[in-house]
Design a protein around this motif. Structure first.
Motif, mmCIF file in Angstrom:
data_model
loop_
_atom_site.group_PDB
_atom_site.id
_atom_site.type_symbol
_atom_site.label_atom_id
_atom_site.label_comp_id
_atom_site.label_asym_id
_atom_site.label_seq_id
_atom_site.Cartn_x
_atom_site.Cartn_y
_atom_site.Cartn_z
ATOM 1 N N ALA A 197 0.825 -1.207 0.000
ATOM 2 C CA ALA A 197 0.000 0.000 0.000
ATOM 3 C C ALA A 197 0.860 1.257 0.000
ATOM 4 N N PRO A 198 0.407 2.311 -0.675
ATOM 5 C CA PRO A 198 1.191 3.542 -0.733
ATOM 6 C C PRO A 198 1.430 4.155 0.642
ATOM 7 N N LEU A 199 2.561 4.808 0.756
ATOM 8 C CA LEU A 199 2.928 5.582 1.951
ATOM 9 C C LEU A 199 3.090 7.012 1.477
ATOM 10 N N ARG A 200 2.210 7.899 1.903
ATOM 11 C CA ARG A 200 2.164 9.208 1.257
ATOM 12 C C ARG A 200 2.768 10.327 2.087
ATOM 13 N N SER A 201 3.388 9.988 3.218
ATOM 14 C CA SER A 201 4.068 11.019 4.006
ATOM 15 C C SER A 201 5.563 10.992 3.699
ATOM 16 N N GLU A 202 6.178 12.155 3.766
ATOM 17 C CA GLU A 202 7.623 12.300 3.607
ATOM 18 C C GLU A 202 8.181 12.711 4.968
ATOM 19 N N ASP A 203 9.125 11.916 5.475
ATOM 20 C CA ASP A 203 9.529 12.055 6.870
ATOM 21 C C ASP A 203 11.047 12.036 7.041
ATOM 22 N N ASP A 204 11.469 12.479 8.215
ATOM 23 C CA ASP A 204 12.856 12.383 8.655
ATOM 24 C C ASP A 204 12.848 11.841 10.079
ATOM 25 N N PHE A 205 13.610 10.761 10.285
ATOM 26 C CA PHE A 205 13.667 10.140 11.614
ATOM 27 C C PHE A 205 15.111 9.831 11.986
ATOM 28 N N ASP A 206 15.424 9.931 13.262
ATOM 29 C CA ASP A 206 16.626 9.314 13.819
ATOM 30 C C ASP A 206 16.182 7.993 14.425
ATOM 31 N N LEU A 207 16.859 6.902 14.073
ATOM 32 C CA LEU A 207 16.382 5.575 14.420
ATOM 33 C C LEU A 207 17.083 5.028 15.656
ATOM 34 N N GLU A 208 16.340 4.262 16.434
ATOM 35 C CA GLU A 208 16.907 3.532 17.560
ATOM 36 C C GLU A 208 17.731 2.362 17.021
ATOM 37 N N VAL A 209 18.968 2.241 17.484
ATOM 38 C CA VAL A 209 19.858 1.166 17.037
ATOM 39 C C VAL A 209 20.003 0.133 18.147
ATOM 40 N N VAL A 210 19.752 -1.128 17.777
ATOM 41 C CA VAL A 210 19.965 -2.257 18.680
ATOM 42 C C VAL A 210 21.159 -3.039 18.142
ATOM 43 N N GLY A 211 22.144 -3.337 18.998
ATOM 44 C CA GLY A 211 23.396 -3.906 18.517
ATOM 45 C C GLY A 211 24.355 -2.780 18.192
ATOM 46 N N GLU A 212 25.365 -3.070 17.419
ATOM 47 C CA GLU A 212 26.375 -2.058 17.107
ATOM 48 C C GLU A 212 26.678 -2.047 15.616
ATOM 49 N N ILE A 213 26.508 -0.881 15.023
ATOM 50 C CA ILE A 213 26.859 -0.692 13.617
ATOM 51 C C ILE A 213 28.384 -0.746 13.500
ATOM 52 N N PRO A 214 28.946 -1.553 12.580
ATOM 53 C CA PRO A 214 30.402 -1.600 12.440
ATOM 54 C C PRO A 214 30.985 -0.218 12.155
ATOM 55 N N ALA A 215 32.120 0.065 12.765
ATOM 56 C CA ALA A 215 32.730 1.389 12.622
ATOM 57 C C ALA A 215 33.049 1.718 11.172
ATOM 58 N N GLY A 216 33.374 0.693 10.372
ATOM 59 C CA GLY A 216 33.744 0.944 8.984
ATOM 60 C C GLY A 216 32.572 1.141 8.048
ATOM 61 N N LEU A 217 31.353 0.911 8.528
ATOM 62 C CA LEU A 217 30.170 1.032 7.681
ATOM 63 C C LEU A 217 29.644 2.458 7.789
ATOM 64 N N MET A 218 30.061 3.287 6.846
ATOM 65 C CA MET A 218 29.662 4.690 6.841
ATOM 66 C C MET A 218 29.203 5.062 5.446
ATOM 67 N N GLY A 219 27.976 5.544 5.353
ATOM 68 C CA GLY A 219 27.425 5.909 4.061
ATOM 69 C C GLY A 219 25.914 5.835 4.098
ATOM 70 N N THR A 220 25.315 5.648 2.913
ATOM 71 C CA THR A 220 23.862 5.667 2.803
ATOM 72 C C THR A 220 23.378 4.506 1.953
ATOM 73 N N LEU A 221 22.387 3.780 2.475
ATOM 74 C CA LEU A 221 21.657 2.818 1.664
ATOM 75 C C LEU A 221 20.460 3.550 1.069
ATOM 76 N N TYR A 222 20.472 3.710 -0.253
ATOM 77 C CA TYR A 222 19.338 4.302 -0.958
ATOM 78 C C TYR A 222 18.490 3.174 -1.527
ATOM 79 N N ARG A 223 17.196 3.192 -1.207
ATOM 80 C CA ARG A 223 16.269 2.233 -1.790
ATOM 81 C C ARG A 223 15.139 2.994 -2.485
ATOM 82 N N ILE A 224 14.562 2.330 -3.508
ATOM 83 C CA ILE A 224 13.514 2.999 -4.279
ATOM 84 C C ILE A 224 12.421 1.993 -4.615
ATOM 85 N N GLY A 225 11.212 2.507 -4.768
ATOM 86 C CA GLY A 225 10.097 1.640 -5.125
ATOM 87 C C GLY A 225 8.885 2.448 -5.543
#
Length: 462
Positions: free
Chosen positions: A16-44
Motif C-alpha cells: 500500500a502507498p505511503l504518502r508522508s515524507e519524513d525524517d527520523f533518527d532511528l533507535e539502534v539495537v546492537g552495534e553498527i560496524p565502525a567501517g560502515l559509513m554511508g547511505t543505503l538508498y532504496r527505491i520503489g
C-alpha cells in the motif's frame, strides 16, 4: 460474490502507498560496524493518488528511502521523486496517467506530457545520484537531501533500470527497450557513459520481438541482451488486452556482442521459454561466456496474451554458458541452487569478472510469490549455502553487499537490507556480516513505520 469489490494486491498490505515524507533518527539495537559509513538508498513504487484503471506494481510513482549510517547512528529520510508526471498530477490533485502510460486510461490533460515514474533502481555514478526506470531517461537527485534535479537529457531517451558499472574503468553500460516512434516496439538501444559521466555512445538495433527486457548481462568485453517471451504489444493494449503478456510459444533469444562492437554484429543464441528479471553476474573464461541468472519457468506478475491469469512461478539460480567458439546457437544451462529467490547481488568490485560469493532474497516456503522471507548467501566455489529465515510473516528487501574496505577480499564486508515486521506493520534497517548470514543481524535500526515493498537499492559510501 456479486457486489464484492476486488482489492488490488499491489495497493494493500505492505504494498500500500505511503504518502508522508519524513525524517527520523532511528533507535539502534546492537552495534553498527565502525567501517560502515554511508547511505543505503532504496527505491520503489508509491502512487501519490488513487491510480486510474488497472494498477500494476511496476507503474507507481517513485519514492526514495535513504538510510544514512555514521558513528553507530542511523537516520532516515524518504521523498517522492518529483518527475514531470508527479508535478503535473500533484498540481491537479489526482492521477492523470494510466498504468505503463496506457492511453486508454490516461486523462486527456496528460496527453503529450512525460509520464516517467523513476521508481525501479537508484544508482550512483560519476558523482551523480540517478533514479531509474525503463521507459525514460535517468532522473537526477541531490545526495542526502533527495531534492529533484531533473532528467538527464543527454541520454536522449529510454534507459534501463539496470546499468552496469565497470569497477576497473568506471564506465557505465546500459540499454533501452521499446525504443522508437511507436510505443511497445522491438527497438532497442545500447549505450555507454564514461567514467566522467559523459554519454559517449547510443546505438539502436531491433530485437527479434518486442519484449520487457528488464536487465542484461555485461562481462569484461561483451554485452548480452535477453529477449524473453514476456512480450509487448501496442495492438493488444489498444484493444483493452494486456500491454505486456506471457507468450511462451515465442521462445527466448539472447543477443551477444562485443562491448566495442557494432550492433550489426549481434549474434543471437536460443533458449527455451523462460523469464529472467535479474542476473547475478557474468564473466568470460576459455572462449565462453557464463551468466548466473534467476530463472523463472514463466513470467510472474503478468497475464497471458488473452488476459487470463498467468502461472505462479518462482525463480532459481542457474548458469547459462555461451560457447563463442562453437557454431551452435544453443545455450547450456545448469542449476546452481534449489532455493526459490530473487534480487541476486554480489561483490560488485567483480562486476563482469569471475566471482565466488552471491546473496539474494529467498523464499524457503516454496510459495511461488514475490514475497521473500529469508536472506541467503551462496558460496559458488564450495556450493555451501547459508540462510537466515525471518518469522512471523516478516519479509525482506534485496540484500546489498558493501566491502569492509576498498581492497578487502571478495565477500569481506556487510550486507544491509530493509525488513518489514508484519506484526508491528513497520520496518527495520538490518546489518549482517556478509559471510555469516545465518548468524542473523549484528545491528538493527528500528523505523517507527513501514517501508512499502520496493525494488532495488545501492550503498553509497561516505
Amino acid at each position: 460474490m456479486d457486489g464484492d469489490v476486488r482489492i488490488n494486491p499491489y495497493l494493500s498490505g505492505n504494498f500500500a502507498p505511503l504518502r508522508s515524507e519524513d525524517d527520523f533518527d532511528l533507535e539502534v539495537v546492537g552495534e553498527i560496524p565502525a567501517g560502515l559509513m554511508g547511505t543505503l538508498y532504496r527505491i520503489g513504487p508509491n502512487p501519490q493518488f488513487e491510480p486510474r484503471g488497472d494498477y500494476h506494481w511496476f507503474s507507481g510513482d517513485g519514492m526514495v528511502h535513504a538510510f544514512h549510517v555514521e558513528d553507530n547512528k542511523v537516520s532516515y529520510r524518504n521523498r517522492y521523486v518529483r518527475t514531470t508526471k508527479w508535478d503535473l498530477e500533484n498540481s491537479h490533485g489526482r492521477a492523470l496517467f494510466g498504468s505503463f502510460g496506457n492511453p486508454m486510461t490516461t486523462d486527456p490533460i496528460a496527453m503529450g506530457h512525460e509520464g516517467g515514474v523513476a521508481n525501479t533502481n537508484i544508482v550512483h555514478h560519476a558523482g551523480r545520484l540517478l533514479a531509474l526506470e525503463e521507459g525514460h531517461s535517468p532522473f537526477e537527485l541531490a545526495e542526502r537531501t533527495l531534492d529533484p534535479m531533473g532528467y538527464a537529457r543527454e541520454y536522449q531517451g529510454k534507459v534501463t533500470a539496470h546499468p552496469k558499472i565497470d569497477a576497473k574503468t568506471g564506465e557505465m553500460t546500459w540499454f533501452g527497450y521499446g525504443v522508437g516512434a511507436m510505443p511497445l516496439s522491438a527497438g532497442m538501444s545500447y549505450g555507454v557513459t564514461d567514467a566522467s559521466g559523459k554519454v559517449i555512445r547510443r546505438d539502436d538495433f531491433q530485437a527479434p520481438f518486442a519484449a520487457m527486457v528488464h536487465d542484461f548481462m555485461v562481462t569484461e568485453n561483451y554485452v548480452l541482451f535477453p529477449i524473453l517471451p514476456l512480450t509487448a504489444s501496442l495492438e493488444r493494449a489498444m484493444s483493452g488486452r494486456p500491454a505486456f503478456a506471457w507468450e511462451p510459444e515465442k521462445g527466448g533469444r539472447v543477443g551477444v556482442m562485443r562491448r566495442d562492437g557494432d550492433v550489426a554484429s549481434m549474434r543471437w543464441f536460443n533458449v527455451e521459454a523462460c523469464y529472467v528479471f535479474h542476473p547475478m553476474n557474468a564473466w568470460e573464461a576459455d572462449g565462453k561466456l557464463h551468466a548466473d541468472v534467476m530463472r523463472y519457468d514463466s513470467a510472474p506478475l503478468f497475464p497471458m496474451a488473452d488476459g487470463s491469469m498467468g502461472q505462479r512461478s518462482a525463480a532459481r539460480l542457474v548458469r547459462w554458458t555461451f560457447d563463442l567458439s562453437n557454431a551452435s546457437d544453443a545455450i547450456k544451462e545448469e542449476a546452481l541452487d534449489d532455493l526459490d529467490g530473487e534480487f541476486p547481488r554480489f561483490d560488485e568490485r567483480l562486476s563482469g569478472l569471475a566471482y565466488r560469493h552471491g546473496w539474494y532474497a529467498a523464499d524457503p516456503t516454496n510459495a511461488k510469490t514475490i514475497k521473500q522471507t529469508a536472506i541467503a548467501h551462496l558460496d559458488l566455489k564450495t556450493g555451501k549455502r547459508q540462510v537466515y529465515e525471518l518469522n512471523g510473516g516478516d519479509m525482506t528487501s534485496e540484500p546489498v553487499f558493501t566491502p569492509r574496505t576498498a581492497d578487502a577480499e571478495e565477500g569481506d564486508g556487510w550486507v544491509t537490507a530493509v525488513v518489514w515486521r508484519a506484526a508491528e506493520n513497520r520496518s527495520d534497517f538490518v546489518v549482517f556480516e556478509a559471510l555469516d548470514i545465518a548468524k542473523g543481524p549484528i545491528a538493527v535500526a528500528k523505523l517507527p513505520r513501514r517501508v512499502p515493498f520496493g525494488f532495488h537499492g545501492n550503498w553509497v559510501a561516505d
